[in-house]
Each structure stands twice: as structure tokens, then as C-alpha cells.
Design a protein around this motif. Structure first.
Motif, PDB file in Angstrom:
ATOM      1  N   TYR A   1      -8.490   0.839   6.877  1.00 14.41           N
ATOM      2  CA  TYR A   1      -7.046   0.597   5.381  1.00 14.41           C
ATOM      3  C   TYR A   1      -7.705  -0.920   5.668  1.00 14.41           C
ATOM      4  CZ  TYR A   1      -4.161   3.404   8.507  1.00 14.41           C
ATOM      5  OH  TYR A   1      -3.640   5.104   8.850  1.00 14.41           O
ATOM      6  N   TYR A   2      -8.100  -0.052   3.940  1.00 15.77           N
ATOM      7  CA  TYR A   2      -8.513  -1.705   2.929  1.00 15.77           C
ATOM      8  C   TYR A   2      -7.730  -2.241   2.275  1.00 15.77           C
ATOM      9  CZ  TYR A   2     -13.317  -0.682   4.980  1.00 15.77           C
ATOM     10  OH  TYR A   2     -14.352  -0.020   5.695  1.00 15.77           O
ATOM     11  N   ARG A   3      -7.290  -3.404   2.379  1.00 10.39           N
ATOM     12  CA  ARG A   3      -6.195  -4.144   1.502  1.00 10.39           C
ATOM     13  C   ARG A   3      -7.032  -3.897  -0.341  1.00 10.39           C
ATOM     14  NH1 ARG A   3      -2.205  -7.695   2.208  1.00 10.39           N
ATOM     15  NH2 ARG A   3      -2.312  -7.667   0.600  1.00 10.39           N
TER      16      ARG A   3
ATOM     17  N   LYS B   1      -2.988  -1.350 -15.491  1.00 10.52           N
ATOM     18  CA  LYS B   1      -1.896  -1.474 -16.410  1.00 10.52           C
ATOM     19  C   LYS B   1      -2.012  -3.202 -17.420  1.00 10.52           C
ATOM     20  CE  LYS B   1       2.935  -2.754 -17.400  1.00 10.52           C
ATOM     21  NZ  LYS B   1       3.691  -1.978 -17.244  1.00 10.52           N
ATOM     22  N   GLY B   2      -2.123  -3.099 -18.444  1.00 11.96           N
ATOM     23  CA  GLY B   2      -2.708  -4.499 -19.213  1.00 11.96           C
ATOM     24  C   GLY B   2      -1.734  -5.921 -18.607  1.00 11.96           C
ATOM     25  N   ARG B   3      -2.467  -6.606 -18.401  1.00 11.54           N
ATOM     26  CA  ARG B   3      -1.856  -7.656 -18.147  1.00 11.54           C
ATOM     27  C   ARG B   3      -0.843  -8.208 -16.775  1.00 11.54           C
ATOM     28  NH1 ARG B   3       0.689  -9.078 -23.820  1.00 11.54           N
ATOM     29  NH2 ARG B   3      -1.401  -9.746 -25.057  1.00 11.54           N
ATOM     30  N   ALA B   4      -1.131  -7.302 -15.942  1.00  9.04           N
ATOM     31  CA  ALA B   4      -0.782  -6.763 -14.766  1.00  9.04           C
ATOM     32  C   ALA B   4      -1.902  -6.803 -13.145  1.00  9.04           C
ATOM     33  CB  ALA B   4       0.030  -5.785 -14.652  1.00  9.04           C
ATOM     34  N   ARG B   5      -1.425  -6.852 -12.311  1.00 10.27           N
ATOM     35  CA  ARG B   5      -2.022  -7.002 -10.805  1.00 10.27           C
ATOM     36  C   ARG B   5      -1.844  -5.572 -10.244  1.00 10.27           C
ATOM     37  NH1 ARG B   5      -2.049 -10.474  -6.236  1.00 10.27           N
ATOM     38  NH2 ARG B   5      -0.106  -9.348  -5.491  1.00 10.27           N
ATOM     39  N   ALA B   6      -2.371  -4.339  -9.912  1.00  9.71           N
ATOM     40  CA  ALA B   6      -2.455  -3.386  -9.551  1.00  9.71           C
ATOM     41  C   ALA B   6      -2.681  -3.842  -7.671  1.00  9.71           C
ATOM     42  CB  ALA B   6      -2.563  -2.416  -9.773  1.00  9.71           C
ATOM     43  N   GLU B   7      -1.915  -2.816  -6.615  1.00  6.65           N
ATOM     44  CA  GLU B   7      -2.532  -3.586  -5.275  1.00  6.65           C
ATOM     45  C   GLU B   7      -2.386  -1.781  -4.325  1.00  6.65           C
ATOM     46  OE1 GLU B   7      -0.840  -6.050  -2.003  1.00  6.65           O
ATOM     47  OE2 GLU B   7       0.153  -6.197  -3.301  1.00  6.65           O
ATOM     48  N   ALA B   8      -2.979  -1.906  -4.255  1.00  2.62           N
ATOM     49  CA  ALA B   8      -3.288  -0.593  -3.284  1.00  2.62           C
ATOM     50  C   ALA B   8      -3.445  -0.380  -1.704  1.00  2.62           C
ATOM     51  CB  ALA B   8      -3.967   0.346  -4.179  1.00  2.62           C
ATOM     52  N   ILE B   9      -3.881   0.357  -1.127  1.00  3.90           N
ATOM     53  CA  ILE B   9      -4.442   0.481   0.196  1.00  3.90           C
ATOM     54  C   ILE B   9      -5.168   1.640   0.395  1.00  3.90           C
ATOM     55  CG2 ILE B   9      -4.214   1.083   2.845  1.00  3.90           C
ATOM     56  CD1 ILE B   9      -0.791   0.204   2.474  1.00  3.90           C
ATOM     57  N   CYS B  10      -6.759   1.397   0.514  1.00  5.45           N
ATOM     58  CA  CYS B  10      -7.746   2.736   0.860  1.00  5.45           C
ATOM     59  C   CYS B  10      -7.853   2.505   2.404  1.00  5.45           C
ATOM     60  CB  CYS B  10      -8.928   1.839   0.273  1.00  5.45           C
ATOM     61  SG  CYS B  10     -10.178   2.822  -0.098  1.00  5.45           S
ATOM     62  N   LYS B  11      -8.067   4.208   2.522  1.00  4.84           N
ATOM     63  CA  LYS B  11      -8.070   4.133   4.241  1.00  4.84           C
ATOM     64  C   LYS B  11      -8.907   5.560   3.869  1.00  4.84           C
ATOM     65  CE  LYS B  11      -5.448   7.456   6.930  1.00  4.84           C
ATOM     66  NZ  LYS B  11      -4.719   8.413   7.645  1.00  4.84           N
TER      67      LYS B  11
END
Length: 845
Positions: A557-559, A490-500
Motif C-alpha cells: 500500500y502506497y500513500r 479538483k482545482g485549489r484542492a488536495r486529493a488523497e488516495a491509497i495505491c494498492k
């Protein structure tokens, strides 16, 4: 304020709370999940209804009909247990105490009777807690501490659940309250008399301890780990030399526990509701249809799949998460418990009883995180730590004399900062249990990597375990959405996830495709951070080497964090009607073929050769790998070796073409309008007649000049916008291909229509574009020039399902005759052979 006046104020406040809680219990409609209660909730609710109407715990078709009258989707995720010798007899696979109490008023109040049980138990803990603290505190302070302990925590939210957490916590509370309220065991008062009245003479002597053991036995039957709370009673009496008393309490506890298990056996044929043949039925369940039985489904419960995984590193990490984690942290969700420990540590006269209670409460924590390290908080639908709620009342009894009011103000402040969105709207919080933690200050807190498979955000299927080639993505906020081969931030935002992943990532290929607005993108992956500037619609690629994972069980798992500084909304940019705020599109790849291609594109020939050779050793008969290895050899200055591989490729192509022809023939055996043309040629070409493909607009028109006598026809004014052609969804091996579209467009003088032709890769439930061409009417000659051919070459790096599409974006008279598909090796090989000859000539000169 005089003590008598303070008592009256407290009694009024308690009465107000009682009326409020009863009102909430009776008026809350369809708590709390949509479209229906799920898993434990549906099981307890259905069991209470069965006990109310049938006086049994057997799951029958009548139960299902009654349940569906209130919840049409049925008992989603219900847990059932089959009788040991008869699978036609099914029982609710949960302890019976909570639904039994809820069944008392179920006929009168319906499912709200369960909420009433919750709120009454919650109120009684506040009321009795007030009396417990009154021995050492002024009435108003005792009330504020007791009320704040339970109200200023996530504990309150669970009143709205068809779950036994509040009820079981009340059983633990009662057991400890009865044990600790006697001066002989509790910390002696500092000259302050105990509160008089009925509660003071409820039970005395041994009867009080036996009743405490009874409540703890019921709590243990409801949740086995609660057995730890009989420990403080036995240890305290044993340390005082009162072994006979400890023995009698233990006997009462075991006998009552045995009776409860025996009653369970009488009800269900199984002593243990968590044992035997037990299954979870998600959306399909027995008796939904006549042929649906217990044995029709293979689903098993998480209990059956659980395994003990112990490692000191994981235990210490989970212990840290338990107190400070973003979704489960004791410090934020149950702060009054931390405050109780603080008050206990300040108390000089701690007493052996409370020390043993604190030790066993921490033992409860250790057992939970060791036994279920991947789900110590209670599953993906939880807020805070659901499994710990039954132990939470134990910390209340650590509170003694409270001299300072600062603690209450701090607890109020912590609730305001961390829990206000949850406490103000508990039903919405229950429906979307992870949404509060996607905003600051939670985003600054540690993310529980060990709980990746059961994070609260996982209740949204679009966030949970999204499969990409070689890895899974778990999105822990709502600042991104999956599209194509990756996801948009999303614009003007920070996305966070976990890659497995299953294997360690040695090199990660990252592709960033920017939206329409100039952008600054920051990427964090596995400890590595990169900042990039992107122009409008610009695409950049980069490789991250050896990112750092967290290794847990058999996975890594990767941040992942991606921030997009700007964005745009297509609806207001003259594009598609989409109001999402697009920032930057991100895709990851650990495919070694794509890594090799990246290094070749960036002219890092040595690294490209390394990957091509590695892949070719695994797939020695793959013409795509041989071709690209030859390209890299040529560009690295080795035309002789390149020629050798090109000759080898020439030998391989005939067998590749045969396999391709057989594969397409098998896939299109029942499909009309697909055939091979130029059957005498070495390289096959497959024709897909447009009129035989799928469409959601236009019609089929007979046209003599077309290859099959028919075309797919779009007429402005007669047909709506949409796909004039799409399909045929065939699986192709990796390689080089070209698709040729034969199209005729007729336009008027002022025509401004557009059509888009493209080749799409399908990876369910997503698709992404391999190549495309936008045909604009204003760029075409005014007079019709008959059918035109448009070629779209494309490369496949792995076996892929593809479709060809012609989409009418704005009205434009269009005929589509056919789409030809051919492997594109011959043209590329001839070009490379010429390039090899030129290189050798340059070297000889």
C-alpha cells in the motif's frame, strides 16, 4: 444550589431528554440509508418484522413482500442461513435478541420500534449512569458527566441505525452497573451516602451478581467478544478468595448462554447464527423471482472469508490507529472514554474491581485488532469504531469523584471540533459515513492503511478499489474523480488516495496533464515528494524510483497525495457544458513497456534498452517490442544491432498479420460492413463501413460515390448534436496502427461548425483518447472538394479494446464513408532502415 433543587433540575433535564429521544425515535422516517437499509440493518429489520407477524425467524416470500412494501429495492445485502438439512428453509443469520425486543411494538410502530429500543436503552444508560455517579458527585455534576459521556461521542449517532450496538452496549452496561454499584465491590464512598430510592434496593447480594451475569450472557450471545466482561467479575471474587461465588456466577453465565444458543437452535436449526451455511445477498436474493433460491448465488459473508493474520508490526500499528486513526480514533470519536481513563488515573483509591475492568476492556481492544486487523472498526459503512461501541460503557464505570469541570469543557470542545458535523446531522453522516473525515482537522490525522478495503469512503463505488493496469486506487476524499487512464484532481484542492499493488513498484511513471489554467502541482507518492509548474494544457512526465510501501498481508500500500494550486471550469471557458472545477489530470503506470517508452522519449537510451530487453525476454515474438528495441539501439549509436532486430521483425510480421486478421474476423463474424481490402497485400487493411457502425445522431444516406453506396449522414437542423459514428469495440494486440477516416464536409459561407474524429481505448467502465483531430469548418475551403482522408496513427502498449468516433460538436453537414484500420509497421521499419544506413555511412566517414 441546594441538593434538593439540583435534584429537581436534573429530573427535569432527564424528562426533557426522554421526551426528545422518544420523539426522535417515533418521527425519524426511513432511517437511514438510501435506497434501502443494507446488510446487517436489512437483516435485523426483516427479522424483527418476521417475529412481529409470524413469530418466527424464518425468511419467507411473505416476509419479502412485507419488507418491499416499505423498501421497494428489497432487503439489500441481507444475511441468510440455510437449515442444515433443507436449503429451502432459510433463516435470518443474526442473533435474535435485538429483533425480538424490537418486534414487541413493530406492528404498532413499524421499523421505528427498533429506533425506540435504541433510544430507550440510550436514555437508561444516561439515567442509571447518573445514579451511579451520584454516590460521589453533586447531582448536576453527575448528570453532566453521565449525559456528556454518551451524548458527546459518536455513540449517539447509532441510535438512528437498525443495528444492535446501542442495545448490546446497554446489556454490557447493565451487567457492569449491577456488579459495581454495591459498596462491597465498588470503590467505597468518601463519606458521601449512596443515593436512596428504588434503584438502591433493586437487587442485593447474590441476586444482583446473578442478574449481572444474565445481562452479560445476553450481551455475549449478541456479540461473542463480550465474553471478556464476565472476566472482571470472576477475577475480582477469586482474588478476594470468594471462589464459590465466582463459580456460581460462572455457572449462571454459562447456563444462560447455553439456553440462548438452544433457543437459537429451536428457531433456526443452528446453534450459532454466525455459523453453518451462511450467505450475503447483495441485490439479488431468494424468492425475488420464483427461480431464485439460496443455492442460486455463490456470495459468501465476510465471516466465512476471515482469517487470522498476526504480526507484531501490524498489531502495534493497529493499536496506534485504534486511538489516533482518522476514521476510527478513540481519541476523537469517543473522547469521553479517554477522559474517564484520565479521571481513573487521578483517583488514588482505584480499587481492584475497576483495575480488572480496565484490563479486560483493553483485552477487548487487543482481541479485536488481532482477530480482524483489516476490519476492526466494523466495516465500510461505519462512523468511528462500531465494533468497539459495546465495550465503550465499560470505561464509564472508571469515573469516580469529579472535582474539576475542565474535563467536561474539554469533552465539549473535542465534540465541537471533531464531531459537530456528525452529531448535528446524524442521518446525513450515516448516509455518507466518511465525508466528515475529508476535511480539516481530520485530514491532518493518520490514515488507517490496514483498513484500506473497509474505509468509510468505500460506500461510494466511485471511490473504492478503482482498477487500473497493475494496481487499485482507493480515494479517501472527494477532491478527485476518475476519468480516462487516470483521475482529475479538483482545482485549489488536495486529493488523497491509497495505491494498492501485488508487487513492489521499482519505477512509477507519472503523467500530469494540466487544465486550462497555469498551475502548481505537488505530488506525494510512497514517501517521495515532487513539485511541478505546469503551463496551460501542458503535459509532463516523470518517474519515481523505489517508492516506499506499507506491506500488509499479500499486498503493498502506497500513500498518495496530489495538490493542485489552481483550476478552471469548462462551462465558463467556452468548452463543454461541465461545471466541475478541473485542476490537473494524473495517471500512474507501472507497465514496463510504458516505462521503456518514456525513457526512449526522454532519450535515456540505456534505461530504455534495459526495459525493452526485459520485456522481449518475456514476449520474444512480439513485433512491437522488437521494433522499439531497434529504435533505442539505433539512437544509442548501435545501427548494426538495430538492423539485426529490424530483419528479425520483418520475419515476424507476416505471422503477426495473420493472427491479427484471424482475431478481427472472429470478433466481427456477425457484424455487417467489415471486411479486408487489398487482400493480395502483405499488410492487411480492414474497412469498417460507417453506415454499419453505431450512432446516436444522423441517419444512413445512399450516396453512389461512397465505397458501399451508403454513408452516415448529419444534416444541420434535422439532427441533434452527438456521435455520427462510434464503434466497433474490437480488441487489438499491442502494436503500431493507423486509422484512416474518409469524410466529406459541406459548409456554407458563414459555417462555424466543428467535428471531432478520434480513436479511443476502452477500459470498462472508463475510456481514454489515443489520438484525435478537430476539424473546423472555418479552416476548410469554401467549395466542397469531395471526400477527404484523415489519418490518425496510434500506439497500443498492451492488448486494448478500441473504438473509432466521429462526433459533431456544432452543426456541420457531414458524410462519413468508412474507417480503415491498418498496422503501421512497414512505414516505420523502412524509415528506421534508412536511418541505420545513414548512421553507418556517417560512422565510415
Amino acid at each position: 444550589m441546594k441538593k434538593e433543587g439540583a435534584n429537581q433540575v436534573v429530573l427535569i433535564l432527564l424528562l426533557v431528554l426522554l421526551v426528545l429521544f422518544i420523539g426522535l425515535a417515533l418521527t425519524t422516517h426511513k432511517a437511514h440509508f438510501v435506497p434501502a437499509p443494507y446488510a446487517d440493518e436489512s437483516t435485523y429489520r426483516a427479522a424483527a418484522e418476521s417475529l412481529a407477524y409470524d413469530l418466527d425467524l424464518q425468511y419467507t416470500r411473505d416476509d419479502l413482500i412485507r419488507y418491499s412494501e416499505t423498501w421497494p429495492p428489497g432487503p439489500l445485502g441481507i444475511l441468510l442461513q440455510a437449515a442444515p438439512d433443507d436449503h429451502s428453509k432459510l433463516y435470518y443469520a443474526k442473533p435474535f435478541i435485538y429483533p425480538l425486543v424490537g418486534a414487541i411494538l413493530f406492528r404498532l410502530l413499524g421499523e421505528n420500534s427498533l429506533l425506540l429500543v435504541n433510544f430507550l436503552c440510550f436514555f437508561l444508560m444516561i439515567y442509571l449512569g447518573y445514579h451511579f455517579l451520584l454516590r460521589r458527585n453533586e447531582p448536576l455534576m453527575a448528570f453532566l458527566m453521565a449525559g456528556g459521556y454518551f451524548l458527546l461521542s459518536v455513540f449517539f449517532v447509532y441510535n438512528f441505525w437498525f443495528h444492535p450496538e446501542i442495545f448490546t452496549a446497554f446489556l454490557v452496561f447493565m451487567g457492569l452497573f449491577l456488579w459495581l454499584r454495591e459498596p462491597s465491590v465498588a470503590i467505597k464512598d468518601e463519606g458521601k451516602p449512596s443515593s436512596p430510592g428504588l434503584l438502591a434496593s433493586l437487587v442485593v447480594g447474590e441476586r444482583k451478581d446473578f442478574l449481572a451475569a444474565t445481562f452479560l450472557a445476553m450481551a455475549t450471545f449478541s456479540k461473542v467478544i463480550n465474553v471478556v466482561f464476565i472476566g472482571p467479575l470472576l477475577i475480582t471474587y477469586a482474588l478476594k478468595g470468594r471462589f464459590w461465588q465466582a463459580f456460581k456466577i460462572g455457572v449462571v453465565f454459562l447456563v444462560l448462554l447455553g439456553i440462548l444458543f438452544f433457543i437459537s437452535y429451536l428457531f433456526t436449526g443452528n446453534f450459532n447464527p454466525y455459523g453453518g451455511e451462511r450467505k450475503r445477498f447483495v441485490t439479488q436474493y431468494p424468492f425475488k423471482y420464483p427461480n431464485y433460491t439460496f443455492d442460486s448465488f455463490a456470495s459468501v459473508t465476510s465471516t466465512a472469508k476471515s482469517e487470522l493474520i498476526f504480526a507484531f508490526e501490524v498489531m502495534f500499528r493497529n493499536l496506534f490507529y485504534f486511538f489516533f486513526g482518522r476514521f476510527t480514533g478513540f481519541l476523537y470519536y469517543l473522547f469521553p472514554g479517554v477522559l474517564a481513563i484520565f479521571y481513573f488515573m487521578l483517583n488514588k483509591n482505584k480499587g481492584g474491581a475497576k483495575i480488572s475492568l480496565l484490563c479486560f476492556a483493553f483485552l477487548y481492544i487487543l482481541i479485536t485488532i488481532v482477530m480482524i486487523p483489516t476490519n476492526y472498526h466494523g466495516g465500510g459503512g461505519c462512523i468511528g469504531n462500531r465494533y468497539f461501541l459495546t465495550a465503550y460503557p465499560a470505561f464509564f464505570f472508571l469515573i469516580g469523584r469529579v472535582k474539576e469541570k475542565k474535563g467536561l469543557l474539554i469533552a465539549l470542545g473535542m465534540a465541537a471540533v471533531f464531531l459537530s458535523p456528525v452529531l448535528v446531522n446524524p442521518l446525513i453522516a450515516s448516509f455518507r459515513p466518511g465525508i466528515h473525515a475529508t476535511k480539516f482537522p481530520y485530514t491532518a490525522l493518520p490514515l488507517e492503511l490496514t483498513l484500506t478495503e473497509s474505509l468509510p469512503t468505500n460506500v461510494d463505488p466511485s471511490r473504492f478499489g478503482i482498477r487500473f493496469p497493475g494496481y487499485l486506487m482507493y480515494f479517501v476524499d472527494y477532491n478527485s474523480w476518475v476519468e480516462g487512464s487516470g483521475f482529475w484532481v479538483k482545482g485549489r484542492a488536495r486529493a488523497e488516495a491509497i495505491c494498492k499493488t501485488r508487487d513492489k513498484i521499482s519505477s512509477l511513471l507519472v503523467k500530469l496533464s494540466n487544465g486550462r489554467a497555469e498551475n502548481e502541482v505537488e505530488l506525494f507518492f510512497g514517501g517521495q515528494r515532487v513539485k511541478l509548474s505546469l503551463k496551460s494544457s501542458e503535459t509532463k512526465k516523470l518517474v519515481l524510483d523505489n517508492p516506499l510501501p506499507f506491506v500488509f498481508r499479500d499486498a503493498l500500500y502506497y500513500r498518495v497525495k496530489i495538490g493542485s494550486l489552481s483550476g478552471y471550469i469548462p462551462r465558463f471557458g467556452g468548452e463543454k457544458d461541465d461545471n466541475r472545477f478541473y485542476g490537473c489530470h494524473i495517471s500512474f503506470s507501472i507497465d514496463e513497456t510504458e516505462l521503456a517508452q518514456y525513457y526512449a522519449e526522454s532519450q535515456q537510451w540505456e534505461r530504455a534498452l534495459l526495459y525493452w530487453r526485459k520485456e522481449l525476454r518475456l514476449h520474444p515474438q512480439d513485433p512491437f517490442l522488437v521494433l522499439n528495441l531497434a529504435k533505442s539501439l539505433l539512437n544509442s549509436g548501435n545501427p548494426l544491432r538495430a538492423e539485426e532486430y529490424l530483419e528479425r521483425l520483418g520475419v515476424m510480421l507476416s505471422s503477426f498479420y495473420k493472427r491479427l486478421e484471424q482475431s478481427i474476423a472472429q470478433q466481427t463474424d456477425s457484424f455487417q460492413g467489415v471486411y479486408r481490402i487489398d487482400t493480395e497485400a502483405t499488410r492487411p487493411t480492414f474497412r469498417f463501413e460507417a453506415e454499419a457502425l453505431l450512432h446516436n445522431t444522423g441517419n444512413v444516406l445512399q450516396v453512389e460515390e461512397s465505397s458501399g453506396g451508403k454513408v452516415a449522414n448529419y444534416k444541420p437542423g434535422a439532427h441533434q448534436l452527438g456521435h455520427l459514428v462510434y464503434g466497433p469495440f474490437i480488441k487489438l494486440p499491442r502494436g503500431e496502427y493507423v486509422a484512416k477516416f474518409r469524410i466529406k464536409i459541406v459548409k456554407g459561407k458563414e459555417e462555424k461548425g466543428e467535428i471531432l474524429i478520434d480513436v479511443n481505448a476502452i477500459k470498462q467502465p472508463r475510456q481514454y483518447r489515443l489520438n484525435s483531430k478537430l476539424i473546423k469548418a472555418r479552416e476548410l475551403p469554401l467549395a466542397s472538394e469531395g471526400f477527404q482522408e484523415y489519418e490518425l496513427p496510434f500506439s497500443l502498449y498492451r492488448e486494448t479494446t478500441v473504438e473509432f468516433r466521429v462526433e459533431v460538436l456544432s452543426p456541420l453537414a457531414t458524410w462519413v464513408d468508412y474507417i480503415d484500420l491498418s498496422p503501421n509497421y512497414d512505414f516505420v521499419v523502412n524509415s528506421l532502415l534508412k536511418a541505420c544506413a545513414n548512421k553507418k555511412g556517417e560512422a565510415s566517414n
